[in-house]
Each structure stands twice: as structure tokens, then as C-alpha cells.
Design a protein around this motif. Structure first.
Motif, short mmCIF file in Angstrom:
data_model
loop_
_atom_site.label_atom_id
_atom_site.label_comp_id
_atom_site.label_asym_id
_atom_site.label_seq_id
_atom_site.Cartn_x
_atom_site.Cartn_y
_atom_site.Cartn_z
N GLY A 121 13.27 -14.31 4.56
CA GLY A 121 12.04 -15.06 4.36
C GLY A 121 10.76 -14.29 4.61
N SER A 122 10.84 -12.97 4.72
CA SER A 122 9.63 -12.18 5.02
C SER A 122 8.76 -11.92 3.79
N GLY A 123 9.27 -12.20 2.59
CA GLY A 123 8.44 -12.07 1.39
C GLY A 123 8.57 -10.75 0.67
N LYS A 124 9.77 -10.24 0.57
CA LYS A 124 9.99 -8.96 -0.14
C LYS A 124 9.79 -9.10 -1.64
N THR A 125 10.19 -10.27 -2.20
CA THR A 125 10.14 -10.43 -3.65
C THR A 125 8.71 -10.34 -4.18
N VAL A 126 7.75 -10.89 -3.45
CA VAL A 126 6.35 -10.81 -3.88
C VAL A 126 5.89 -9.36 -3.94
N VAL A 127 6.25 -8.58 -2.93
CA VAL A 127 5.87 -7.17 -2.91
C VAL A 127 6.52 -6.43 -4.08
N ALA A 128 7.79 -6.75 -4.37
CA ALA A 128 8.47 -6.12 -5.51
C ALA A 128 7.79 -6.51 -6.81
N ALA A 129 7.37 -7.76 -6.94
CA ALA A 129 6.67 -8.20 -8.15
C ALA A 129 5.37 -7.43 -8.35
N ASP A 172 0.84 -1.21 0.00
CA ASP A 172 0.00 0.00 0.00
C ASP A 172 0.87 1.26 0.00
N GLU A 173 1.98 1.22 0.74
CA GLU A 173 2.90 2.37 0.75
C GLU A 173 3.54 2.57 -0.62
N LEU A 174 3.94 1.47 -1.25
CA LEU A 174 4.52 1.56 -2.59
C LEU A 174 3.49 2.06 -3.59
N ARG A 175 2.30 1.55 -3.50
CA ARG A 175 1.23 1.95 -4.43
C ARG A 175 0.95 3.44 -4.33
N ALA A 176 0.94 3.97 -3.09
CA ALA A 176 0.72 5.41 -2.91
C ALA A 176 1.86 6.21 -3.53
N ASP A 177 3.10 5.74 -3.36
CA ASP A 177 4.25 6.44 -3.95
C ASP A 177 4.18 6.44 -5.47
N LEU A 178 3.87 5.27 -6.03
CA LEU A 178 3.90 5.11 -7.49
C LEU A 178 2.79 5.90 -8.18
N SER A 179 1.76 6.22 -7.45
CA SER A 179 0.64 6.95 -8.05
C SER A 179 0.86 8.46 -8.09
N ARG A 180 2.04 8.90 -7.57
CA ARG A 180 2.34 10.33 -7.57
C ARG A 180 3.30 10.65 -8.71
N PRO A 181 3.32 11.88 -9.19
CA PRO A 181 4.22 12.25 -10.30
C PRO A 181 5.64 12.57 -9.84
N LEU A 182 5.96 12.24 -8.57
CA LEU A 182 7.29 12.47 -8.04
C LEU A 182 8.02 11.14 -7.93
N PRO A 183 9.34 11.11 -8.19
CA PRO A 183 10.05 9.83 -8.17
C PRO A 183 10.12 9.23 -6.77
N MET A 184 9.69 8.00 -6.67
CA MET A 184 9.79 7.26 -5.41
C MET A 184 11.23 6.81 -5.21
N LEU A 185 11.70 6.88 -3.99
CA LEU A 185 12.95 6.23 -3.60
C LEU A 185 12.71 5.63 -2.23
N ARG A 186 12.36 4.35 -2.23
CA ARG A 186 11.94 3.70 -0.98
C ARG A 186 12.80 2.46 -0.73
N LEU A 187 13.23 2.34 0.51
CA LEU A 187 13.96 1.17 0.97
C LEU A 187 12.98 0.23 1.66
N VAL A 188 12.89 -1.00 1.17
CA VAL A 188 12.07 -2.02 1.82
C VAL A 188 13.02 -3.00 2.47
N GLN A 189 12.96 -3.07 3.78
CA GLN A 189 13.80 -4.02 4.49
C GLN A 189 12.91 -5.02 5.22
#
Length: 711
Positions: free
Chosen positions: A308-316, A287-304
Motif C-alpha cells: 500500500g505504499s504507492g509503487k504503481t503511481v511512481v511506475a506510471a 526523482d531518482e527514477l527521473r535522474a536515471d532515465l535522463s542518462r544514456p545508460l540503461p537503468m536497472l533499479r529495484l523499487v521496494q
């Protein structure tokens, strides 16, 4: 808070920026040597801060010396012995009224020095006492031969010890810094922080003079620990300079436009097609990524997120936001093994949705490479997965809208920006950036080193994961582990045996030599275990194998056709084999906490109880013991990261050269973590009320060494 007008400070510019040529004795040659260290102005010498102190304000009776004490003593020469056999050595025995005797030992000396030490001569020496062959001794002390009249007084302040400058002796360097301090302006000209914002702390002038010339009554323990109020004042401003610098980069990035990616249909289709539900943390971060991507400003977000927490699915899902808008996404990983793991996962998830993927790595050459480049340039490839090869010349995207970088700390900052630039060729528009790490970054580091990024945390593991039980065993119990592997594999489970460096490479041989030694260790272990466990199917993976060979072995292990995998640390990230329930890490004392935690994360990925055995060689150093105890006590990656920061420091945790994290002159992110909230408040206030002062603080502490290229 009332808005305060920016105040000019011509005196600082005039005095602080004065070239070092004005100092007595600093001619062109010496100035050139100082410049090679980045010291070109008076202000540079003001900020050349001591790394430690020597207390020459008092004398300690020789009879009261204790081993390990660093002290100043005074006595008369009792005997001199000069050895010539094997290697030269000079021993000078001195004694004082306390009836104690101390030996001064020199391995490097000149004949003129020998002549100084005549029996009966008064000598004052400074150094660390340690046990010798005939009582206590000091090896290579600093010393002075004194006159008999006793006219040599003690120092009035602690003596600073500065970082060495090649070609300039410590005495000359101290003299230049002292001369520069004599030209230090008053508070009105030097101070950039308004008094209300530095309440309870000394002024910058007072802090500098105290740190360079601590009075006799100064708390030496606090100075050596870096916790003296004067040092805290300087650390505050240095942290502030770096924080403001990163915020400036963020502001510069916001001047660019980015594509608006507001169509979530494909991402939601992927979510609904998965054989498992997203965790609450995964959904929150998307949801945080989706909000960033919907804006006309470049996102620069670190997901840590922990292992095994499932980061790749969120990136996909984020990549599908770009695809749904008719644009491209790229995912870059630091190794071919990890990139191939990502390619396999993304293909399984995205191809059923009609998404076209492409793969690019260094081993893709000739016609195959030309074909892939053509698909990327035409836009036919919607999601591109690869290694550093994605950043090379000749790789052109039709419309790159999202650049994803996995294991951010393994790439140089300029490499990340090079991938971003692949999408900026069309003008001012730049792609959004998502950087990921499975190495949890301590909060204190995230607040400072990543102040230009928004940070999201996936702090929840998928259901069904079981905590890994961790034990530490000495090498002498290795035969027990062989039997344990035999039993686990007989029950249908699989195991890892990880080999790390046994012998260090010779100085100057570099990482290739280290990789060779690791590979040899793994090969030897593979042969030993194959003899001891002939009934098991054993595989071998190390960094010197060809990529195809590594991938083939990993595929067999994942398919269950290999029982025991002997490997080097190439399996640290990206390997997912749920049936593997036992991990043995040999020479575990040689690895850092973060790497040990990453390796341990290869097991415990299924529902079966899993174990990690830390096999160590005794005796353990205190630091190694603390590392192993931390792993035994906790599976929490963020707690482990905080402990790692305490033990190793920020440069090693983040990999200074890899991340672009600047070296601090004085500040320490672990020690000074409590200052960071105040630093953020100061940065807010200065950027709003006095941007000119903020710029000058950055120039004072960082100068032209900008940590991140303009984003």
C-alpha cells in the motif's frame, strides 16, 4: 591506497585445475559421478566443504548418556535380538564399565552384520541417543567392531560429513577430498587477497585445512554454527565472489546505450491530476527514477515498498517519461489478476492524459490477439500491460524504452531479461528496467542478491492509513469469528476469509495438486459460511476458476455487492478494497511471514480501524509460533522481512529458483550479514587494484555458473 600490480598465479591454475583422474582410485566411472555434481578438479574438492562434523576424538560412558546427545560410545555386546515378524529389526545391547546399557537398533541389515555382533565382542558406535522401549538406543549408528587388544586409538581430529554425491559412499568421498588436500599449494600460490585486506583472518590455506581437518581442540560449537574464524574467512571470499560477479554484470550492462528520457511534462501532469498528493517517499523515488532515465545508460533499479505504499503511481509516472519521448513502456505482472488490477489503475490515470494502452495476456487469443500485437508493433499502443505473454515470440515493440516488472521475485531472471530484449532488437540500445516488489527485501539480501541493481525504498504510507490490529486465535474459537463477521458486515464493512492448504499434495503431484486442494478447502469453507451466515452476500475466488470468473467476483467485491469474500492466496497482491476491514487467514501457521504480511495488507487501506485474525491449528511448532508473534507485534514490512530471513534463510525469502540466487557453499546471508560491508570494500579495492585476482576469485567460487545473464 597504492595501486598494486596484478600478480600471475600459474601454480594455482596448474594445481587447482588438475583433473581428479590424478587421485588414487578415481577412475573414469567415479570421475563421471563426481562430475555430475560439478566436481571435476582438485579445487572443486577443496571447496566441497563439510555440512557438519562428528566428534570421534573421545568416548562418552554409556551410563552418562542423555537423550538427544550425539556421541561416541564403546562397549561389549551383551545380547542380540533379531526380529522377523512384520518387518526385520536387529537389536544389539552393549554395556561398558559405567554399568550403562545401550541398544543399537537396525532396520536395514545383512546377515553378515548379524554375525559380527557375537556376545562379548567390543563395538565402538557413533550416533544420537534417544529414548527406546528398554532405555536409551541409537538407531542405525555408524560402528566398528574392535580387536580385543585395545589397539584402536581415538581420532585426532573431528570427522567432516560432506554433502552426499550419488553413487559414491561417504568413506570414498572423504578419501578423495583428503587426497586432494594433500596437494593443496602453499599460501603464496593459493592466496588471492592481499594481507592488509584480510587482516585478522587466517589465510585461505589455513582456513581450508581447518575446516576439512579441524583439530581435536577446535571449537565444535562454533564449527557447527558456522562461526569459526576459518569458516568466516571462507564465507568472506565466497560472498566477495558473488558480489564481484554481480558488479561485472552491471559493468557489462553499462556498455550498452539506452534512450534518454528527459521530458517530465506528462509525468508531472499525472501527479497534478491525482486526487491525492504524493508522499515524500514517492516523490523522492520518482526523482531518482527521473535522474536515471535522463542518462544514456540503461537503468536497472529495484523499487521496494511495503504493502500500500504507492509503487504503481511512481511506475506510471516513469512510464509517462517514455511516452513523452515518443516511445513505449511495458508493465509485466506475474498473475492475470494483478495485471488486470494494474490495467484498471493505469487506464484511470493515463487515458485522461491521452495515453493509449493495450492489454495482453494468455487468454487474449485469435483476432483479438492479432489486433493487440499489431498495435504494439506499430507503436500505436504507448503503454502495454500484461503477464508472461509479453515475453512470448511474436510480441514485437516499435520502440520499447522502459520495461517494468512487478513482483520481481516471482519471475525468473531470464524472463526479466527476455522482456528487456524486446527493446534491444534495433541494435546496441536497450530499454531501461524498473523492477518492483511489495515484499520488502532485507538490507543484507539487497546488498548481496541485488548488488547489480540500484535500490530505492518507498518507506512511507499514504496519510489516512490505519495500522492493522493483528491477533492469533486457535481453530476452536472459529464460531466467535463467524459472529464477528456478522457484526462487521451489519455495520456496512466487508471481510476476507483466506483458505490455505489443509492437506499437503502427495509427493510428485506438483503445484496443480496444491492448487486443487486449496480450491477444495475454499469451496468447503464457502459452503459452510453460506449456511452459517445466510443474510450475507458471500463470494468465492480460487486459482482454478477461469480468469473472467475471478475478475467478475473481485469487481463485485470492490463495488460493495459482496460482503464476505472467501478466497485462496490468489488475493495476496494487487487487490485494493478500502472498505474491507477484517481479514481472517485460516491455517496461518502454514504460511511464511512475507506471505502473511502481504495478505494482511489487503485490509487497513481505508480510514476505518482494521483487524487481521491468524487462525491456527494447535500445537504450533516453535518456528510457526515465532512467525505469528512477529505478525502480532509489528506492521513494519522491513522488520518482518529481516525476521523472515532469520527464520527461513535467503533461498526461501527470495525464491532461489525464481530469482537465480545462487546456492552458497558455506556463506549464509543472515548469519554473515556483518561481513557484507567488508565485502563491498574488498570488491572496490580488488576491481580497482587487481582485476585479474577479482576474476579468479569469481572463477574459484562460481566458475561457469553465472548468476545473471549478461545484462
Amino acid at each position: 591506497m597504492a595501486r598494486r600490480a596484478a600478480r600471475p598465479a600459474p601454480a594455482l591454475a596448474a594445481v587447482g585445475d588438475t583433473p581428479l583422474a590424478v587421485l588414487p582410485g578415481c577412475g573414469p566411472k567415479l570421475a563421471e559421478k563426481l562430475a555430475a555434481r560439478g566436481l571435476t578438479t582438485l579445487q572443486g574438492l577443496w571447496l566441497q566443504l563439510p555440512r557438519q562434523y562428528e566428534d570421534r576424538t573421545r568416548l562418552v560412558p554409556i551410563g552418562l548418556l542423555r537423550p538427544g546427545e550425539t556421541v561416541q560410545v564403546e562397549g561389549r555386546v551383551q545380547a542380540v535380538q533379531r526380529g522377523f515378524r512384520y518387518r526385520p529389526v536387529l537389536k544389539v545391547a552393549i554395556a561398558d564399565d559405567s554399568r550403562g546399557t545401550l541398544v543399537l537398533r537396525f532396520f536395514h541389515f545383512r546377515s553378515a552384520q548379524v554375525n559380527q555382533f557375537r556376545v562379548g565382542t567390543r563395538v565402538r558406535a557413533y550416533g544420537t541417543a534417544r529414548p527406546g522401549q528398554a532405555g536409551l538406543e541409537i538407531v542405525h549408528p555408524s560402528y566398528r567392531v574392535l580387536e580385543d587388544d585395545g589397539s584402536e586409538g581415538l581420532g585426532e581430529s573431528l570427522d567432516p560429513v560432506y554433502p552426499a554425491v550419488e553413487g559414491i559412499g561417504p568413506v570414498s568421498l572423504r578419501r578423495f577430498i583428503a587426497a586432494a588436500l594433500d596437494r593443496l599449494p602453499g599460501d603464496d600460490e593459493l592466496e588471492l587477497l592481499p594481507a592488509p585486506l584480510r587482516a585478522g583472518m587466517p589465510s585461505l590455506r589455513e582456513a581450508l585445512l581447518t575446516v576439512h581437518r579441524p583439530p581435536r581442540e577446535a571449537d565444535l560449537g562454533a564449527l557447527l554454527a558456522g562461526t569459526h574464524p576459518a569458516q568466516r574467512r571462507l564465507a568472506l571470499e565466497e560472498l566477495l565472489a558473488h558480489n564481484i560477479s554481480l558488479r561485472r554484470q552491471r559493468i557489462a550492462r553499462q556498455a550498452h546505450a539506452a534512450p534518454v528520457l528527459g521530458q517530465p511534462s506528462l509525468a508531472l501532469a499525472l501527479r497534478d491530476s491525482l486526487p491525492f498528493p504524493l508522499t515524500g517517499a514517492q516523490q523522492r523515488v520518482f526523482d531518482e527514477l527521473r535522474a536515471d532515465l535522463s542518462r544514456p545508460l540503461p537503468m536497472l533499479r529495484l523499487v521496494q515498498g511495503d504493502v500500500g505504499s504507492g509503487k504503481t503511481v511512481v511506475a506510471a509516472m516513469a512510464a509517462l517519461m517514455a511516452v513523452a519521448d515518443g516511445r513505449q513502456a511495458a508493465l509485466m505482472a506475474p498473475t492475470e489478476l494483478l495485471a488486470e488490477q494494474h490495467m484498471a489503475s493505469l487506464s484511470a490515470w493515463l487515458e485522461p492524459l491521452g495515453v493509449r494502452l493495450a492489454w495482453l495476456a494468455g487468454k487474449v487469443t485469435g483476432r483479438a490477439r492479432a489486433a493487440v500485437l499489431g498495435r504494439i508493433a506499430s507503436g500505436e499502443a504507448q503503454v502495454v500491460v500484461g503477464t508472461h505473454a509479453l515475453m512470448q515470440e511474436g510480441v514485437e515493440f516499435a520502440s520499447l524504452a522502459l520495461a517494468i516488472v512487478d513482483e520481481q521475485h516471482r519471475f525468473g531472471v531470464h524472463q526479466r531479461l527476455a522482456l528487456r530484449d524486446k527493446g534491444a532488437a534495433g541494435g546496441d540500445s536497450v530499454p531501461h528496467q524498473l523492477v518492483m516488489t511489495a515484499t520488502p527485501i532485507p538490507r543484507t539480501l539487497a546488498m548481496s542478491a541485488y548488488a547489480d541493481l540500484d535500490v530505492s525504498v518507498i518507506d512511507e504510507l499514504p496519510p489516512g492509513r490505519t495500522p492493522v490490529r493483528t491477533v492469533a486465535l486457535a481453530q476452536s474459537r472459529r464460531p466467535e469469528l463467524v459472529e464477528r463477521i456478522r457484526g462487521a458486515c451489519a455495520q456496512g464493512r466487508q471481510a476476507y476469509w483466506v483458505c490455505t492448504l489443509i492437506d499437503e499434495p502427495e509427493e510428485g503431484e506438483g503445484p496443480a495438486a496444491a492448487m486443487k486442494i486449496e480450491a477444495q478447502a475454499a469451496q468447503t469453507t464457502f459452503e459452510q459460511l453460506s449456511t452459517q451466515l445466510p443474510q450475507l452476500r458471500i463470494g468465492l475466488v480460487h486459482g482454478r476458476m477461469k480468469p473472467g470468473e475471478k475478475q467478475s467476483v473481485m469487481a463485485q467485491f470492490k463495488a460493495g455487492r459482496i460482503d464476505l469474500l472467501v478466497a485462496t492466496t490468489v488475493i495476496e497482491v494487487g487487490v485494493d478494497v478500502p472498505n474491507a476491514s477484517l481479514m481472517i487467514i485460516e491455517n496461518a501457521e502454514r504460511l511464511g511471514l512475507a506471505q502473511l504480511h502481504q495478505l494482511r495488507g489487503r485490509v487497513g487501506r481505508g480510514s476505518e480501524e482494521s483487524s487481521c485474525v491468524l487462525l491456527y491449528r494447535a500445537p504450533l511448532s516453535q518456528t510457526a509460533r515465532l512467525r505469528l508473534e512477529t505478525l502480532r507485534e509489528s506492521n513494519d514490512g522491513f522488520l518482518i522481512a529481516e525476521r523472515d530471513l532469520e527464520l527461513r534463510g535467503p533461498g526461501e525469502v527470495l525464491g532461489t529458483r525464481q530469482t537465480g540466487l545462487a546456492e552458497f557453499r558455506l556463506a549464509d546471508l543472515a548469519r554473515d550479514a556483518d561481513l557484507l560491508p567488508r565485502v563491498q570494500q574488498l570488491a572496490d579495492a580488488l576491481l580497482e587494484q587487481d582485476p585479474a585476482a577479482a576474476d579468479r576469485i569469481v572463477a574459484r567460487w562460481i566458475g561457469g555458473a553465472v548468476r545473471f545473464a549478461a545484462a
